[in-house]
Design an enzyme around this catalytic site. Structure first.
Site, PDB file in Angstrom:
ATOM      1  N   HIS A  31     -43.040 -17.537 -65.197  1.00  8.70           N
ATOM      2  CA  HIS A  31     -44.437 -17.015 -65.063  1.00  8.70           C
ATOM      3  C   HIS A  31     -44.815 -15.960 -63.827  1.00  8.70           C
ATOM      4  O   HIS A  31     -45.031 -15.139 -64.067  1.00  8.70           O
ATOM      5  CB  HIS A  31     -45.650 -18.178 -65.079  1.00  8.70           C
ATOM      6  CG  HIS A  31     -45.711 -19.052 -66.044  1.00  8.70           C
ATOM      7  ND1 HIS A  31     -45.651 -18.584 -67.339  1.00  8.70           N
ATOM      8  CD2 HIS A  31     -45.595 -20.304 -65.944  1.00  8.70           C
ATOM      9  CE1 HIS A  31     -45.650 -19.947 -68.159  1.00  8.70           C
ATOM     10  NE2 HIS A  31     -45.635 -20.851 -67.329  1.00  8.70           N
ATOM     11  N   ASP A  73     -44.488 -16.525 -73.012  1.00 10.84           N
ATOM     12  CA  ASP A  73     -45.045 -17.057 -71.945  1.00 10.84           C
ATOM     13  C   ASP A  73     -46.358 -16.552 -71.765  1.00 10.84           C
ATOM     14  O   ASP A  73     -46.866 -15.357 -71.832  1.00 10.84           O
ATOM     15  CB  ASP A  73     -44.261 -16.018 -70.736  1.00 10.84           C
ATOM     16  CG  ASP A  73     -44.785 -16.390 -69.467  1.00 10.84           C
ATOM     17  OD1 ASP A  73     -45.594 -16.575 -69.074  1.00 10.84           O
ATOM     18  OD2 ASP A  73     -43.627 -16.292 -68.491  1.00 10.84           O
ATOM     19  N   HIS A  74     -47.184 -17.709 -71.693  1.00  8.42           N
ATOM     20  CA  HIS A  74     -48.712 -17.617 -71.892  1.00  8.42           C
ATOM     21  C   HIS A  74     -49.246 -16.710 -71.161  1.00  8.42           C
ATOM     22  O   HIS A  74     -50.433 -16.087 -71.244  1.00  8.42           O
ATOM     23  CB  HIS A  74     -49.207 -18.907 -72.353  1.00  8.42           C
ATOM     24  CG  HIS A  74     -49.711 -19.823 -71.102  1.00  8.42           C
ATOM     25  ND1 HIS A  74     -48.406 -20.695 -70.719  1.00  8.42           N
ATOM     26  CD2 HIS A  74     -50.436 -19.780 -70.280  1.00  8.42           C
ATOM     27  CE1 HIS A  74     -48.906 -21.165 -69.646  1.00  8.42           C
ATOM     28  NE2 HIS A  74     -50.227 -20.767 -69.220  1.00  8.42           N
TER      29      HIS A  74
END
Ligand code: NAP
Length: 484
Positions: free
Chosen positions: A240, A177-178
């Site tokens: 996110h 999950d950047h």
């Protein structure tokens, strides 16, 4: 500040989906930037893999093109790029076929860390993992990186977890999950747990509410048909925004350790109350000066998928009793902005006649643009003329405060890929976390599908539908202006 680059062990990174968009846009440029920073050992190798037939030379050309497009000019020079591409090679492999695997087995070294990056559609995760195991390519020292989306609901996420677990242990699996790789997000933990002044206030006694906004100015454009099957809830909230909520709300872990941190995040997800329809506002952007309407972009005039969503969420535990978490995310909004706003309560009693400014402190954690934090505090306006109060920000923009002159903050992918090589899972989602997030999300989505709920329309370049403003107005609160 001196920027520190901690060397990593020698590695072979096999990039499945090496000819794809994400590889060109993020993964290859991030590896290159780490190479420039001196973090990539000279003997480390990047082995591209996809179905397309090409030799090493053509792949190196593809890598050069990606770097030319997605790395800033300041970081590009021919000699460095030549040295980087010399460490890149390519093997044609179909995830569902049998060709190329023996060649891959020959190419990777047992003595180096082996990282297998699945930058491909999730339907290929299972077949890839299975072949890596059955061909004897993966070993104890192997790591597997998977991209989002990790499922579209609980059932599909469970299936993906089971497919991966059939060939790899959980401690080898890195679900990206950047958002978790952003400096600010890690700093949220540093600010909360490495300072004495925040944690004592971090509860329902002193915090009025929390707002989390991820606003984008782009529409769904070329990926409209794909997006229409997903929508903002699946695409942004389940992963996110949920992660940001967890890091804001979680209890302090005993130690900054992958499993302890993920245990605490999991407890938060499990403490989320189910939502009622009154706590959800969904929207679709109208046609506007920047482009067609959502339904045109999605090529689906009947679409009821949301390009915007706002939610009011309760975390049912002692710390957060009565403190709403308002989340919103959307496309074609007035500004590209991601932030967490922690709104403190007013002082119990004011001794001043207040004419200006808010009597409550706000801690804003900005993920983009200009990663940083600011704490609004009230002070006396300088000069004569009585006791006039003003709110001023104590600004901690990282690039200004800490960044070496002119240096860019590393992209989240740079950090995350190096964490994979180091074997540090702290900033990656664990399988049970992902499943818990879907278990909370699924009934909400099922509810609006059953009710055939129609999203509200909103103007492009706005902050979403009016009804989203009402979600907070009803509680006597308001969203932070996107333009503030
Ligand atoms: P993409 O541009 O469509 O690329 C897909 C890659 O997979 C290509 O290299 C393709 O190459 C390869 N591929 C397809 N079928 C294959 C097969 N049977 N065997 C081996 N390789 C195969 O997709 P992308 O945008 O790079 O996205 C990759 C993954 O990352 C997806 O899961 C996506 O959801 C996720 N993601 C993407 C972004 C982004 O910004 N692009 C952001 C977040 C997450 P060949 O056709 O040559 O085989």
């Amino acid at each position: 500040m001196v920027s520190r680059t901690i060397p990593v062990d020698d590695f072979d990174l096999v990039l499945f989906g090496a000819t794809g968009d994400l590889a060109a846009r993020k993964i290859l440029p991030s590896l290159y930037r780490r190479f420039v920073a001196g973090q990539m050992p000279e003997s480390a190798r990047v082995i591209g893999a996809a179905r397309s037939k090409m030799d090493d030379k053509s792949f190196r050309k593809l890598v050069r093109d990606a770097l030319a497009e997605f790395v800033s000019e300041a970081k590009r020079d021919k000699k460095t790029i030549d040295a980087f591409v010399a460490q890149c090679s390519y093997i044609a492999i179909d995830a569902k076929g049998e060709g190329g695997w023996e060649q891959l087995k020959e190419a990777v070294r047992d003595e180096a860390v082996k990282a297998f990056y699945f930058s491909v559609a999730p339907a290929l995760f299972g077949p890839l993992a299975e072949r890596l195991r059955s061909y004897g390519i993966a070993c104890e020292n192997s790591r597997l990186v998977v991209e989002k989306p990790f499922g579209v609901d609980l059932e599909s996420a469970r299936q993906l977890n089971a497919d991966l677990a059939a060939s790899f242990d959980e401690h080898q699996i890195y679900r990206i999950d950047h958002f978790l790789g952003k400096e600010t997000v890690q700093n949220l933990m540093a600010v909360r747990f490495a300072n004495v002044m925040f944690e004592p206030l971090w509860n329902s006694r002193y915090i009025d509410h929390v707002q989390i906004t991820v606003a984008e100015t782009v529409g769904v454009g070329g990926r409209g048909a794909y997006y229409d099957k997903s929508g903002a809830m699946r695409d942004m909230v389940q992963n996110h925004l949920m992660q940001l909520l967890c890091l804001t709300a979680m209890e302090p872990p005993n130690h900054f350790d992958a499993d302890m941190l993920r245990d605490e995040k999991l407890k938060v997800i499990r403490a989320l109350d189910p939502l009622t329809p009154a706590e959800i506002v969904r929207g679709q952007y109208r046609e506007g000066p920047d482009g067609p309407s959502y339904v045109e972009d999605a090529e689906n005039p009947e679409s009821r998928t949301e390009s915007f969503i706002a939610l009011k969420i309760a975390v049912s535990n002692w710390r957060w009793k009565g403190v709403p978490f308002y989340l919103r995310t959307g496309k074609r909004m007035s500004r590209r902005l991601s932030e967490i706003v922690v709104q403190f309560k007013e002082t119990p009693h004011s001794i001043f006649d207040r004419t200006e400014g808010s009597p409550a402190n706000t801690l804003t954690i900005r993920l983009q643009p200009d990663e940083g934090m600011d704490l609004s505090v009230t002070i006396k306006e300088p000069g004569p003329g009585g006791m006039r109060l003003v709110n001023v920000p104590l600004d901690m923009t990282f690039a200004d405060a800490l960044g070496p002159q002119g240096e860019e903050i590393p992209d989240a992918y740079e950090r995350l890929i190096m964490d994979v090589i180091r074997g540090d899972q702290t900033l990656f989602m664990r399988g049970d976390e992902v499943e818990a997030a879907w278990a909370w999300t699924d009934p909400i989505i099922e509810g609006w599908v059953e009710r055939r709920a129609q999203p509200y329309k909103y103007a492009q370049g706005s902050s979403g539908p009016e009804e989203a403003l009402m979600l907070m107005h009803r509680d006597g609160r308001r969203w932070r202006e996107l333009e503030e």
